[in-house]
Design a protein around this motif. Structure first.
Motif, mmCIF file in Angstrom:
data_model
loop_
_atom_site.group_PDB
_atom_site.id
_atom_site.type_symbol
_atom_site.label_atom_id
_atom_site.label_comp_id
_atom_site.label_asym_id
_atom_site.label_seq_id
_atom_site.Cartn_x
_atom_site.Cartn_y
_atom_site.Cartn_z
ATOM 1 N N GLU A 191 60.187 116.300 -52.816
ATOM 2 C CA GLU A 191 60.620 115.695 -51.555
ATOM 3 C C GLU A 191 59.939 114.350 -51.353
ATOM 4 N N GLN A 192 60.702 113.357 -50.948
ATOM 5 C CA GLN A 192 60.193 112.027 -50.663
ATOM 6 C C GLN A 192 60.212 111.783 -49.158
ATOM 7 N N ALA A 193 59.155 111.164 -48.671
ATOM 8 C CA ALA A 193 59.084 110.852 -47.244
ATOM 9 C C ALA A 193 60.162 109.847 -46.870
ATOM 10 N N LEU A 194 60.703 109.998 -45.681
ATOM 11 C CA LEU A 194 61.705 109.061 -45.192
ATOM 12 C C LEU A 194 61.080 107.676 -45.075
ATOM 13 N N ALA A 195 61.763 106.682 -45.556
ATOM 14 C CA ALA A 195 61.272 105.307 -45.498
ATOM 15 C C ALA A 195 62.168 104.484 -44.584
ATOM 16 N N PRO A 196 61.596 103.653 -43.729
ATOM 17 C CA PRO A 196 62.428 102.841 -42.826
ATOM 18 C C PRO A 196 63.194 101.781 -43.592
ATOM 19 N N SER A 197 64.366 101.453 -43.063
ATOM 20 C CA SER A 197 65.130 100.343 -43.614
ATOM 21 C C SER A 197 64.435 99.037 -43.243
ATOM 22 N N ALA A 198 64.872 97.953 -43.848
ATOM 23 C CA ALA A 198 64.265 96.655 -43.558
ATOM 24 C C ALA A 198 64.402 96.306 -42.076
ATOM 25 N N ARG A 199 65.570 96.591 -41.521
ATOM 26 C CA ARG A 199 65.784 96.276 -40.107
ATOM 27 C C ARG A 199 64.907 97.151 -39.218
ATOM 28 N N GLU A 200 64.759 98.431 -39.580
ATOM 29 C CA GLU A 200 63.886 99.321 -38.811
ATOM 30 C C GLU A 200 62.429 98.878 -38.923
ATOM 31 N N ALA A 201 62.021 98.439 -40.104
ATOM 32 C CA ALA A 201 60.639 98.016 -40.300
ATOM 33 C C ALA A 201 60.280 96.852 -39.381
ATOM 34 N N VAL A 202 61.217 95.936 -39.210
ATOM 35 C CA VAL A 202 60.974 94.809 -38.300
ATOM 36 C C VAL A 202 60.780 95.308 -36.875
ATOM 37 N N GLN A 203 61.631 96.234 -36.435
ATOM 38 C CA GLN A 203 61.524 96.745 -35.070
ATOM 39 C C GLN A 203 60.274 97.596 -34.890
ATOM 40 N N ILE A 204 59.907 98.362 -35.916
ATOM 41 C CA ILE A 204 58.664 99.133 -35.839
ATOM 42 C C ILE A 204 57.487 98.188 -35.614
ATOM 43 N N ALA A 205 57.460 97.095 -36.348
ATOM 44 C CA ALA A 205 56.372 96.128 -36.183
ATOM 45 C C ALA A 205 56.346 95.562 -34.766
ATOM 46 N N GLN A 206 57.510 95.241 -34.226
ATOM 47 C CA GLN A 206 57.570 94.678 -32.879
ATOM 48 C C GLN A 206 57.059 95.671 -31.838
ATOM 49 N N TRP A 207 57.470 96.918 -31.967
ATOM 50 C CA TRP A 207 57.066 97.905 -30.967
ATOM 51 C C TRP A 207 55.602 98.293 -31.113
ATOM 52 N N GLU A 208 55.120 98.391 -32.337
ATOM 53 C CA GLU A 208 53.699 98.693 -32.504
ATOM 54 C C GLU A 208 52.841 97.546 -31.986
ATOM 55 N N ASN A 209 53.295 96.334 -32.180
ATOM 56 C CA ASN A 209 52.564 95.191 -31.629
ATOM 57 C C ASN A 209 52.534 95.240 -30.111
ATOM 58 N N LEU A 210 53.638 95.655 -29.489
ATOM 59 C CA LEU A 210 53.680 95.730 -28.031
ATOM 60 C C LEU A 210 52.688 96.762 -27.511
ATOM 61 N N LEU A 211 52.705 97.964 -28.068
ATOM 62 C CA LEU A 211 51.841 99.020 -27.546
ATOM 63 C C LEU A 211 50.374 98.806 -27.898
ATOM 64 N N ASN A 212 50.094 97.984 -28.898
ATOM 65 C CA ASN A 212 48.705 97.742 -29.297
ATOM 66 C C ASN A 212 48.233 96.341 -28.950
ATOM 67 N N ALA A 213 48.946 95.672 -28.043
ATOM 68 C CA ALA A 213 48.574 94.313 -27.657
ATOM 69 C C ALA A 213 47.188 94.301 -27.030
ATOM 70 N N PRO A 214 46.392 93.266 -27.288
ATOM 71 C CA PRO A 214 45.042 93.199 -26.710
ATOM 72 C C PRO A 214 45.080 92.942 -25.213
ATOM 73 N N GLY A 215 44.043 93.377 -24.536
ATOM 74 C CA GLY A 215 43.930 93.172 -23.098
ATOM 75 C C GLY A 215 43.886 94.486 -22.344
ATOM 76 N N ALA A 216 43.143 94.522 -21.249
ATOM 77 C CA ALA A 216 42.983 95.764 -20.483
ATOM 78 C C ALA A 216 44.310 96.229 -19.902
ATOM 79 N N ARG A 217 45.095 95.307 -19.375
ATOM 80 C CA ARG A 217 46.386 95.669 -18.791
ATOM 81 C C ARG A 217 47.328 96.194 -19.869
ATOM 82 N N GLU A 218 47.373 95.493 -20.996
ATOM 83 C CA GLU A 218 48.238 95.908 -22.091
ATOM 84 C C GLU A 218 47.814 97.271 -22.643
#
Length: 763
Positions: A191-218
């Motif tokens: 069994e191989q782990a599911l791998a994101p498509s190129a388009r999904e990888a871009v969106q994953i990066a955007q969302w992870e950046n949002l939730l991990n943005a620096p700052g107390a409010r963020e």
């Protein structure tokens, strides 16, 4: 023979010989084995309620094996160790340390346990479409018999007809031989782990950046969003079909492999710097755990507008601990309440789904506190005083903590009384403050999108949520405001521990009783003041009156409603006006159950299905006292109806059980009112756990309805089952059962998944 012809002949002979000697192609788990498991095993072996915790939805689950330990054990005095697949252990050795044992490994001269279970089932086939022998116990009453490899012989002697797949049309000969070859070869996995498509990888990066943005409010917003998304199966706009992801807490940031922080609860102290990461959902998608949530560019813009457009600041990190878990209103009070509530309203169906259908696979801890069918609405943010009145919000917030953090068995009663009193203090505050506000009107109801109107159906120990108003006008209705919606979510999702002890689970159940009562009281403010007591008397009959006196804060009986409703039937008139006013938001118009004219079917569908719906409408909204067959029906029955043109429709036939009240943890049977039961029939799948299925040609539906109307007892119902029923032993059982999933894939592909047959009855 010329040499060149002889040489060619010799090569042909050698080639044929070589091909004949080629070994049998190696069996691939991904290509050959998992599809068999998905077709014949996953319907019983998935989630926490899989028999013996054997999860066959993935290679990791198969390799983990089985355990005698019950996940669902309402009597344990100590919380058990979590056994979450992919989370709490990762290798067979680690799982063995948690008391799992292999079903794939041969034991000396003995074949693997799975091999022997399959052989027992294959040599004892069922009589086609016959009722199963009474000695085969099914459903929730089945004992969790989990023989270890050395105990199989005794199991087979005691249960000779209970091999695998259990009590159902089994494997084909080819499937059986493939599985046995695989097991004999050592059960190799590829069994191989599911791998994101190129388009999904871009969106994953955007969302992870949002939730991990620096700052107390963020950081605070990221934490709040994670706690509201951790259960979701995330999918992306433009993503690959079938690709889903889950938010997790990791020790590692983007660009590095995820190192999971596997705390019991998503809001436990991680003890380390947290990075919110998205990892793929692995294995076969099963409907009962598949609660989806879409992320897109528009959703990101909405979140930025809600949470970052103001000037609010975070002065200090709230930290973790029992009090922070108990009261999210204090923990996240720096985030504007209007943003938090609007975020939940935008996706109200998702949030209600999480605590009605999730986070557990068997929800009797909570479902006996709700009625079998009711409608849900939400208070408009501009009319929610917790949002608009900071003084009221400040007074209410300390009273909104929920129990369950302290699971000391000896303190259950004192904890319950303390939280009950605090909740009632809040209800009294709410009643008195709202009494000074404008009278509730139609504008009090949120109408932002088609999440505004929801229907809930309970099926004994499980329940489902659907957009729109489905079924007859129900006995009760719920109105959520922000404090009630957030408390319910934290009590039943974030803070609920399926592995918790009897104290934790009892506190959860008892407090949910107060939540239900609060939602009902919120709704009653819309009714004329002089009608509210009569509705409460109807909803809390007999022993319910004692519960009202003991545990519930009294309702406002004087503040008028601004709604102009028929004094003789204000609730019915409210429903009628609601359907007219908010018809554009009603995702599921329902002419079958609420037929207002001569046409009781949906327009613009196959004429054969239209005629079938017209006939089926004769069975709806009739109490069991006048439709005796209701007494024979299980909770959730599926009707598969096919017209002469080949068009196929799937309908849910739901039994709505009536109760004098649903205010107590025990003694449900004593409050049951069977003569008042009704049925709801609606196109679609309205249960994760089908209890039975009928396959009916569309032109035979009038005969089916006639037979249902004429059936007075079990013998009469037996004839209906014999003619149209799909029993577990039916030769085409799996074809019909999986057609339910096919229907979901056709009509609602994002939310489609394999249904569960653990509750499929032996009718």
């Amino acid at each position: 023979m010329p040499y060149r012809f002889f040489s060619a002949f010799l090569l042909l002979v050698l080639s044929s010989f070589t091909q004949a000697q080629d070994p049998v192609p190696a069996i691939s788990y991904t290509r050959d084995i998992q599809p068999i498991f998905a077709e014949k095993c996953v319907a019983c072996h998935a989630c926490y309620d899989a028999a013996c915790q054997l999860n066959l939805g993935s290679a990791e689950g198969a390799a983990r094996g089985a355990s005698k330990i019950l996940v669902y054990n309402g009597n344990r005095s100590e919380a058990s160790q979590p056994t979450r697949l992919y989370i709490d252990a990762h290798t067979p050795r680690q799982w063995q340390q948690k008391q799992f044992y292999s079903v794939l490994d041969a034991q000396g001269s003995q074949a693997a346990l799975m091999s022997r279970m399959l052989e027992l089932g294959h040599r004892t086939p069922l009589q086609p479409n016959a009722k199963l022998p009474e000695e085969i116990v099914l459903g929730l009453n089945r004992e969790n018999t989990c023989p270890m490899p050395g105990e199989f012989a005794a199991y087979a002697d005691t249960h000779p007809k209970e091999g695998m797949p259990l009590a159902v049309t089994g494997l084909t000969d080819q499937q059986y031989q493939t599985l046995q070859r695989w097991l004999a070869s050592g059960a190799p996995m590829d069994e191989q782990a599911l791998a994101p498509s190129a388009r999904e990888a871009v969106q994953i990066a955007q969302w992870e950046n949002l939730l991990n943005a620096p700052g107390a409010r963020e950081s605070l917003v990221g934490r709040w969003l994670y706690e509201h998304w951790f259960l979701a199966h995330i999918y992306f706009e433009g993503g690959e079909p079938g690709h889903f992801y889950q938010w997790v807490r990791s020790r590692t940031p983007r660009g590095q492999p995820i190192e999971l922080i596997n705390t019991r609860q998503p809001n436990d102290d991680p003890g380390i710097r947290v990075y919110y990461r998205l990892w793929p959902v692995q294995g076969v998608i099963v409907y009962k755990t598949h609660i989806t949530y879409a992320l897109s560019a528009a959703k990101m813009a909405r979140i930025k507008t809600l949470f970052y457009s103001g000037n609010w600041q975070v002065t200090a990190s709230p930290g973790y601990g029992p009090q922070r878990r108990a009261n999210p209103f204090e923990t996240f009070e720096a985030i504007p309440a209007a943003a938090r509530y609007q975020f939940m309203l935008d996706n109200a169906e998702y949030f209600v789904d999480t605590f009605i259908r999730g986070p557990v696979c068997r929800g009797q801890i909570a479902t006996d506190v709700i009625r079998d069918n009711f409608w849900v609405f939400f208070q408009a943010p501009e009319h929610d005083l917790y949002i608009t009145d900071p003084i009221y919000r400040g007074a209410a917030t300390p009273l909104l903590a929920t129990p369950g953090q302290n699971d000391d068995v000896g303190s259950v009663l004192s904890l319950w009384l303390a939280y009950r009193d605090k909740r009632n203090e809040y209800e009294a505050l709410r009643r008195d403050v709202y009494a000074t506000d404008h009278a509730p009107s139609w504008s009090s109801l949120w109408a932002g999108n088609d999440n505004a109107l929801l229907s809930i159906f309970r099926h004994f120990d499980s329940a489902t949520v659907s957009k729109g108003l489905i079924g007859e006008v129900p006995q009760t209705m719920w109105l959520f405001d922000y404090p009630l919606l957030e408390r319910t979510y934290y009590q039943l999702v974030v803070n609920f521990d399926v592995f918790g002890n009897v104290s934790h689970q009892a506190q959860t159940r008892l407090y949910f009783d107060l939540i239900r009562n609060g939602a009902e009281q919120n709704f009653l403010r819309l009714m004329p003041a002089d009608s509210r007591d009569a509705y409460l008397d109807d909803w809390y009959q007999n022993s319910g009156k004692l519960k009202m006196w003991l545990d519930y804060e009294r309702i406002d009986e004087s503040k008028p409603s601004a709604l102009q409703l028929d004094a003789k039937d204000p609730k019915g008139d409210f429903a009628r006006q609601l359907l007219v006013r908010y018809g554009d938001l009603n995702a599921h118009p329902d002419p079958i159950n609420r037929c207002s004219d001569a046409y009781c079917s949906r327009p613009n569908i196959d004429p054969g299905l239209q005629a079938a719906e017209q006939s089926l409408s004769r069975l709806t909204s009739r109490p069991a006292a006048g439709l005796r067959v209701v007494e024979q029906l299980p909770e959730a029955t599926m009707l598969r109806i096919e017209s002469r043109s080949g068009k196929r429709g799937i309908y849910s036939l739901l039994r709505n059980r009536a109760h004098s009240n649903v205010a107590f943890m025990l003694g449900e049977a004593s409050r049951y009112q069977p003569g008042l039961d009704t049925v709801t029939i609606y196109p679609g799948i309205l249960s994760s756990y089908p209890n039975f299925m009928f396959n009916i040609p569309a032109d035979q539906v009038p005969e089916f309805v006639d037979a249902m109307e004429q059936s007075k007892d079990a013998a009469g119902f037996e004839k209906i089952v014999e003619r149209w029923g799909i029993r577990r032993s039916h030769p085409q059982f799996w074809q019909y059962f999986h057609d339910l999933t096919t229907y979901l894939q056709e009509t609602d592909p994002v939310n489609a998944g394999v249904l569960d047959m653990n509750r499929y009855e032996n009718l």
